[in-house]
Motif scaffolding. Structure first.
Motif, PDB file in Angstrom:
ATOM      1  N   ILE A  54      38.628  26.670  38.871  1.00 56.08           N
ATOM      2  CA  ILE A  54      38.673  26.897  37.379  1.00 56.08           C
ATOM      3  C   ILE A  54      39.050  28.512  37.370  1.00 56.08           C
ATOM      4  N   ASN A  55      38.686  29.169  38.099  1.00 51.91           N
ATOM      5  CA  ASN A  55      39.203  30.785  38.030  1.00 51.91           C
ATOM      6  C   ASN A  55      40.697  30.629  38.356  1.00 51.91           C
ATOM      7  N   ALA A  56      41.244  29.912  39.276  1.00 50.34           N
ATOM      8  CA  ALA A  56      42.534  29.955  39.398  1.00 50.34           C
ATOM      9  C   ALA A  56      43.263  29.481  38.154  1.00 50.34           C
ATOM     10  N   LEU A 113      42.505  39.931  36.988  1.00 46.45           N
ATOM     11  CA  LEU A 113      41.349  39.066  37.003  1.00 46.45           C
ATOM     12  C   LEU A 113      41.393  37.763  36.263  1.00 46.45           C
ATOM     13  N   PRO A 114      40.975  36.508  36.546  1.00 42.15           N
ATOM     14  CA  PRO A 114      40.808  35.432  35.727  1.00 42.15           C
ATOM     15  C   PRO A 114      40.450  35.583  34.439  1.00 42.15           C
ATOM     16  N   GLY A 115      40.938  35.109  33.537  1.00 44.76           N
ATOM     17  CA  GLY A 115      40.316  35.233  31.881  1.00 44.76           C
ATOM     18  C   GLY A 115      40.905  34.280  31.394  1.00 44.76           C
ATOM     19  N   THR A 147      36.235  37.276  30.868  1.00 42.29           N
ATOM     20  CA  THR A 147      37.072  37.582  32.142  1.00 42.29           C
ATOM     21  C   THR A 147      36.088  37.472  33.372  1.00 42.29           C
ATOM     22  N   ILE A 148      36.333  36.794  34.346  1.00 44.99           N
ATOM     23  CA  ILE A 148      35.610  36.909  35.589  1.00 44.99           C
ATOM     24  C   ILE A 148      36.025  37.785  36.697  1.00 44.99           C
ATOM     25  N   VAL A 149      34.625  38.462  37.248  1.00 43.22           N
ATOM     26  CA  VAL A 149      34.963  39.379  38.123  1.00 43.22           C
ATOM     27  C   VAL A 149      34.526  38.826  39.365  1.00 43.22           C
ATOM     28  N   PRO A 150      35.074  37.689  40.370  1.00 45.85           N
ATOM     29  CA  PRO A 150      34.559  36.826  41.304  1.00 45.85           C
ATOM     30  C   PRO A 150      33.475  37.835  42.016  1.00 45.85           C
ATOM     31  N   SER A 184      39.536  43.785  40.790  1.00 43.15           N
ATOM     32  CA  SER A 184      40.749  43.198  40.817  1.00 43.15           C
ATOM     33  C   SER A 184      40.376  41.987  41.847  1.00 43.15           C
ATOM     34  N   VAL A 185      41.061  40.866  41.702  1.00 43.51           N
ATOM     35  CA  VAL A 185      41.199  39.957  42.983  1.00 43.51           C
ATOM     36  C   VAL A 185      42.294  40.355  43.826  1.00 43.51           C
ATOM     37  N   PHE A 186      42.925  41.398  43.656  1.00 45.25           N
ATOM     38  CA  PHE A 186      44.179  41.926  44.345  1.00 45.25           C
ATOM     39  C   PHE A 186      43.507  42.982  44.947  1.00 45.25           C
ATOM     40  N   GLY A 187      42.367  43.015  45.737  1.00 50.59           N
ATOM     41  CA  GLY A 187      41.806  44.290  46.219  1.00 50.59           C
ATOM     42  C   GLY A 187      40.738  45.072  45.323  1.00 50.59           C
ATOM     43  N   ALA A 188      39.476  44.313  45.303  1.00 48.11           N
ATOM     44  CA  ALA A 188      38.381  44.866  44.514  1.00 48.11           C
ATOM     45  C   ALA A 188      37.864  46.185  45.100  1.00 48.11           C
ATOM     46  N   ALA A 189      37.329  47.120  44.323  1.00 49.03           N
ATOM     47  CA  ALA A 189      36.738  48.285  44.980  1.00 49.03           C
ATOM     48  C   ALA A 189      35.417  48.022  45.316  1.00 49.03           C
TER      49      ALA A 189
END
Length: 310
Positions: A231-233, A253-255, A265-268, A303-308
């Motif tokens: 679902i997030n994808a 992020l997925p939104g 918006t989801i922050v996995p 971010s899903v591309f390298g979360a802090a």
């Protein structure tokens, strides 16, 4: 990041939103939405086991519109499982949310469950073996369980407004029906669809309702982890219609957006964020909401591309 710093970020984002002169344009093709004051803004961050942080008009109820498609998709997958994908695709559309172009080209199989045609098919799947009233009760029950809040309701006036003006959606439904991709009469499926879109929530409620998609250990367990991933994808690739790539680029992020001005918006593994600003951009997504989410991710590094790290 501690709560005080995160709250300060929300307050700054809210101040910037209220100061922005260009707030976008409300969805004037739905009379009840056309009357909404565009000078409103709210943001909320929900995290399992931690205080919910809010700023702006976070207790004001608004029509979640197409954000509801996330919850209906979760229900439909529970009803049909992967058989749902025989009726609807999983690819971005590259077209407006109510476009008929691809539906005609692809013989009545919508590109994804978040454009209107795909969401109509998804709603039709939830209707299987149930009366519209029962299906709506199931959708509303799912949303209330996700938010852990019984004070969530459908605005019947908004639903009636959409029924009276939803000519393109009726055209989509009849086209789906002509290709055998609607199992119920168009008016029954659309009546259910319009009422689910008319669910009203506050930003805080919507943020809580999204927690089940974070995959956090203490989040509500409403769907399996494999469905959470999928679902997030779909939210990442299709959740903002033909503006999905832009949102992914700016926010990471997925939104899922709605023409009522809401964005979930989801922050996995971390949080669920809801933002609301009624004015829309050229894609039909909240203008200030999109800008606010870009600011939030820029300032937090989420971010899903390298979360802090926290």
């Amino acid at each position: 990041m501690d709560d005080a710093r995160l709250q300060a970020i929300l307050e700054q984002i809210t101040a910037d939103a209220f100061a922005e002169p260009d707030k976008g344009r409300v969805a004037n093709y739905i009379p009840q939405l056309a009357a909404i004051d565009a000078n409103q803004f709210a943001i909320a961050i929900a995290r399992p086991g931690r205080p919910t942080l809010t700023a702006g008009n976070a207790d004001t109820r608004f029509s979640i519109q197409s954000v509801s498609k996330v919850f209906t998709l979760a229900l439909a997958l529970g009803t049909l499982g992967d058989r749902l994908w025989e009726r609807v695709g999983r690819e971005p559309s590259g077209q407006a949310f109510d476009s008929m172009v691809l539906l005609e080209q692809e013989k009545g199989r919508p590109r994804n469950p978040f454009i209107n045609a795909g969401a109509i098919v998804t709603t039709d799947a939830v209707l299987s073996g149930a009366e519209p009233r029962e299906a709506l009760a199931s959708i509303l029950r799912f949303v209330r369980d996700a938010a852990a809040d019984e004070d969530i309701h459908i605005n019947d006036t908004v639903a009636a407004s959409e029924i009276a003006t939803g000519h393109r959606n009726f055209a989509l439904a009849h086209y789906l029906l002509s290709h055998g991709n609607l199992m119920h009469p168009a008016d029954l499926t659309l009546g259910t669809y319009f009422h689910q879109c008319a669910i009203e929530m506050t930003c805080a409620q919507l943020a809580h309702a999204g927690l089940f998609l974070t995959g956090c250990e203490n989040a509500p367990r409403l769907v399996s982890h494999s469905r959470i991933r999928r679902i997030n994808a779909l939210m990442m690739t299709c959740g903002h219609y033909d503006g999905s790539g832009d949102y992914a680029y700016r926010v990471g992020l997925p939104g899922k957006s709605g023409v009522g001005g809401g964005i979930l918006t989801i922050v996995p593994g971390r949080a669920s964020v809801a933002v609301w600003a009624p004015g829309l951009n050229r894609y039909g997504n909240s203008k200030l909401g999109t800008e606010a989410m870009q600011s939030l991710t820029d300032l937090t590094g989420w971010s899903v591309f390298g979360a802090a790290p926290d």
